[in-house]
Design a protein around this motif. Structure first.
Motif, PDB file in Angstrom:
ATOM      1  N   LYS A 150     -15.152   4.182   3.833  1.00  0.00           N
ATOM      2  CA  LYS A 150     -14.020   5.404   4.191  1.00  0.00           C
ATOM      3  C   LYS A 150     -12.581   5.296   2.851  1.00  0.00           C
ATOM      4  O   LYS A 150     -12.537   4.265   2.239  1.00  0.00           O
ATOM      5  N   HIS A 151     -12.704   6.801   2.621  1.00  0.00           N
ATOM      6  CA  HIS A 151     -11.514   6.837   1.683  1.00  0.00           C
ATOM      7  C   HIS A 151     -10.059   6.697   2.687  1.00  0.00           C
ATOM      8  O   HIS A 151      -9.903   6.137   4.254  1.00  0.00           O
ATOM      9  N   VAL A 152      -9.278   6.097   2.161  1.00  0.00           N
ATOM     10  CA  VAL A 152      -7.929   5.344   2.727  1.00  0.00           C
ATOM     11  C   VAL A 152      -6.648   5.853   2.130  1.00  0.00           C
ATOM     12  O   VAL A 152      -6.628   6.150   1.319  1.00  0.00           O
ATOM     13  N   ILE A 153      -6.104   5.969   3.182  1.00  0.00           N
ATOM     14  CA  ILE A 153      -4.382   6.073   3.475  1.00  0.00           C
ATOM     15  C   ILE A 153      -4.030   5.235   3.580  1.00  0.00           C
ATOM     16  O   ILE A 153      -4.267   4.935   5.426  1.00  0.00           O
ATOM     17  N   CYS A 154      -2.756   4.190   3.060  1.00  0.00           N
ATOM     18  CA  CYS A 154      -2.140   2.868   3.540  1.00  0.00           C
ATOM     19  C   CYS A 154      -0.572   3.357   4.092  1.00  0.00           C
ATOM     20  O   CYS A 154      -0.070   3.977   3.021  1.00  0.00           O
ATOM     21  N   GLU A 155      -0.190   3.402   4.684  1.00  0.00           N
ATOM     22  CA  GLU A 155       1.096   3.744   4.726  1.00  0.00           C
ATOM     23  C   GLU A 155       1.991   2.506   4.004  1.00  0.00           C
ATOM     24  O   GLU A 155       1.292   1.658   3.613  1.00  0.00           O
ATOM     25  N   LYS A 156       2.861   2.498   4.068  1.00  0.00           N
ATOM     26  CA  LYS A 156       4.386   2.171   2.920  1.00  0.00           C
ATOM     27  C   LYS A 156       4.541   1.051   3.923  1.00  0.00           C
ATOM     28  O   LYS A 156       4.744   1.652   5.318  1.00  0.00           O
ATOM     29  N   PRO A 157       5.261  -0.174   3.201  1.00  0.00           N
ATOM     30  CA  PRO A 157       5.493  -0.548   1.985  1.00  0.00           C
ATOM     31  C   PRO A 157       3.220  -0.871   2.363  1.00  0.00           C
ATOM     32  O   PRO A 157       3.220  -0.932   3.459  1.00  0.00           O
ATOM     33  N   MET A 158       2.885  -1.010   1.088  1.00  0.00           N
ATOM     34  CA  MET A 158       1.155  -1.319   1.555  1.00  0.00           C
ATOM     35  C   MET A 158       0.927  -2.577   1.826  1.00  0.00           C
ATOM     36  O   MET A 158       0.299  -2.702   2.649  1.00  0.00           O
ATOM     37  N   ALA A 159       1.726  -4.220   1.485  1.00  0.00           N
ATOM     38  CA  ALA A 159       1.747  -5.218   2.313  1.00  0.00           C
ATOM     39  C   ALA A 159       2.663  -6.010   2.757  1.00  0.00           C
ATOM     40  O   ALA A 159       4.239  -5.427   1.570  1.00  0.00           O
ATOM     41  N   THR A 160       2.593  -7.266   2.931  1.00  0.00           N
ATOM     42  CA  THR A 160       3.251  -7.927   2.692  1.00  0.00           C
ATOM     43  C   THR A 160       3.781  -9.293   1.741  1.00  0.00           C
ATOM     44  O   THR A 160       4.784  -9.519   1.715  1.00  0.00           O
ATOM     45  N   SER A 161       2.895  -9.357   0.693  1.00  0.00           N
ATOM     46  CA  SER A 161       2.989  -9.877  -0.416  1.00  0.00           C
ATOM     47  C   SER A 161       2.263  -9.340  -1.315  1.00  0.00           C
ATOM     48  O   SER A 161       0.665  -8.457  -1.294  1.00  0.00           O
ATOM     49  N   VAL A 162       2.237  -8.698  -2.424  1.00  0.00           N
ATOM     50  CA  VAL A 162       1.823  -8.753  -4.114  1.00  0.00           C
ATOM     51  C   VAL A 162      -0.135  -9.733  -3.712  1.00  0.00           C
ATOM     52  O   VAL A 162      -1.010  -8.590  -4.024  1.00  0.00           O
TER      53      VAL A 162
END
Length: 401
Positions: A150-162
């Motif tokens: 599936k295509h994805v939109i992820c809320e910000k911030p993207m993640a907890t780490s680089v």
């Protein structure tokens, strides 16, 4: 990130118990098309989007996590979108599933829980998965959505780490699907005007900037749990300041300095900072002074002073009620349905196979800057940001002239 579905404690164990609730099922919903083609024409959307609208076809969106942001912003926005619609939900709370089923006419077979989430792969009615979970769960669910094709939109911030950001991008690239971060303000005209004024140097080169954003946090919020939130107000509210400074300047900083504020309530802020001040330095000598806090209600501010004038938004980052002015007078810009425009733009990118303005690489970039700010605050030293991924925010095509 926003409020999370059924998560009212800073305990990950409690959250994981919530995930164990079973519902089973799949997805599909409906939203009225309504309106004319002007929305798409004004937005410079591609021909495939116009064809889809004329044929009455919309891409299906599944919201993962039914907290305050999904309930108060995204679901209502999906009743206004033209190119996509609310097609399903993923929740660990049966009472919420029942409420949403009735409110949005979602059939039983189109509702998932966190155990059955992966079955979404078999549902052609779902084109886009929108991840609206605590930040610490973003990487897992983006990777699962990628495996589901599936295509994805992820809320910000993207993640907890680089490192997690890189994993997410790799997963989506491997899946061959489009990936966007929920940076709604890129589709909001006040902030677009700040991009235009700053990047096109309408008032000359920018010399100094300011950005503030903060509020009093609740002691029951998952945002105070380091594992789930990744950090304190810098992750949640300060990211708006990072974004605003970069897209107004149109350049990446070369270094940052930072200092943690005093912990006004050590018991409440056991795991995350209560506040942080930082400065972003640019290659041409310009500087941006920023503040964010969970212990102070701040007027959300984005301001730039240039050689021949200034521009400012206050409030700058909210869901509505934004207001702007320049050294020449008020901006007099209308507030718009930000999330509807954001999601329709992503649908347009899918339909016309073009890149999103707010890709995963931008989320990675911002996480690199945030990690640099944290290192600067922890060490008391200036930290270089010269190796940050070079993703720059471009002025909307409608604002170039």
């Amino acid at each position: 990130m926003k409020n999370f579905d059924s998560f009212s404690s800073a305990s990950r164990r409690e959250f994981m118990r919530t995930l164990s609730l079973g519902l089973g099922a799949t997805l599909v919903g409906s939203s009225a098309l309504g309106g004319s083609l002007s929305w798409l024409e004004d937005a410079s959307y591609g021909p495939a989007s116009l064809e889809a609208l004329q044929a009455g076809k919309q891409l299906g969106v599944a919201l993962v996590g039914l907290g305050g942001y999904s309930a108060g912003q995204l679901a209502p926005a999906l009743q206004q979108t033209k190119l996509c619609k609310l097609a399903g939900i993923v929740t660990g709370t049966p009472t919420k599933a029942a409420k949403w089923k009735q409110q949005y006419q979602i059939p039983d077979q189109n509702i998932y829980d966190y155990k059955t989430f992966d079955r979404i792969a078999d549902n052609p009615a779902i084109d886009i998965i929108y991840i609206v979970l605590p930040v610490g769960l973003h990487a897992e669910y983006v990777e699962r959505a990628a495996r589901a094709g599936k295509h994805v939109i992820c809320e910000k911030p993207m993640a907890t780490s680089v490192a997690d950001c890189r994993r997410m991008i790799t997963a989506m690239q491997k899946a061959g699907k489009k990936f966007s971060i929920g940076y709604r303000l890129h589709f909001e005209p006040h902030n677009q005007e700040m991009m235009r004024l700053g990047q096109q140097k309408v008032y000359g080169p920018i010399k100094t900037m300011k950005a503030d954003n903060g509020y009093h946090a609740s002691n029951k919020s998952w945002r105070l749990d380091k594992e789930l939130a990744g950090g304190g107000p810098l992750m949640d509210m300060g990211i708006y300041c990072v974004q605003g400074i970069v897209y107004t300047k149109g350049e990446l900083p070369v270094s940052v300095t930072a200092k943690f504020g005093p912990k006004t309530d050590p018991e409440l802020f056991k795991e995350v900072e209560s506040s942080i001040n930082w400065q972003m330095q640019f290659a041409d000598g310009a500087v941006a002074d920023c503040r964010t806090s969970y212990a102070e209600n701040m007027n959300s501010l984005l301001r730039a002073d240039a050689t021949k004038g200034w521009m400012e938004l206050q409030p700058a980052y909210g869901y509505g009620g934004l207001d702007g002015r320049t050294s020449q007078g008020p901006m007099n810009i209308e507030n718009v349905p930000q999330q509807a425009r954001q999601m329709d733009d992503f649908a347009d990118c899918i339909l016309n196979n073009k890149p999103t303005r707010v890709p995963g690489e931008m989320g990675l970039r911002d996480m690199q800057i945030i990690e640099a700010i944290y290192r600067a605050a922890q060490t008391g030293q200036k930290v270089s940001t010269k190796d940050v991924v070079a993703v720059l925010d471009k002025v909307s095509p409608k604002l170039k002239q």
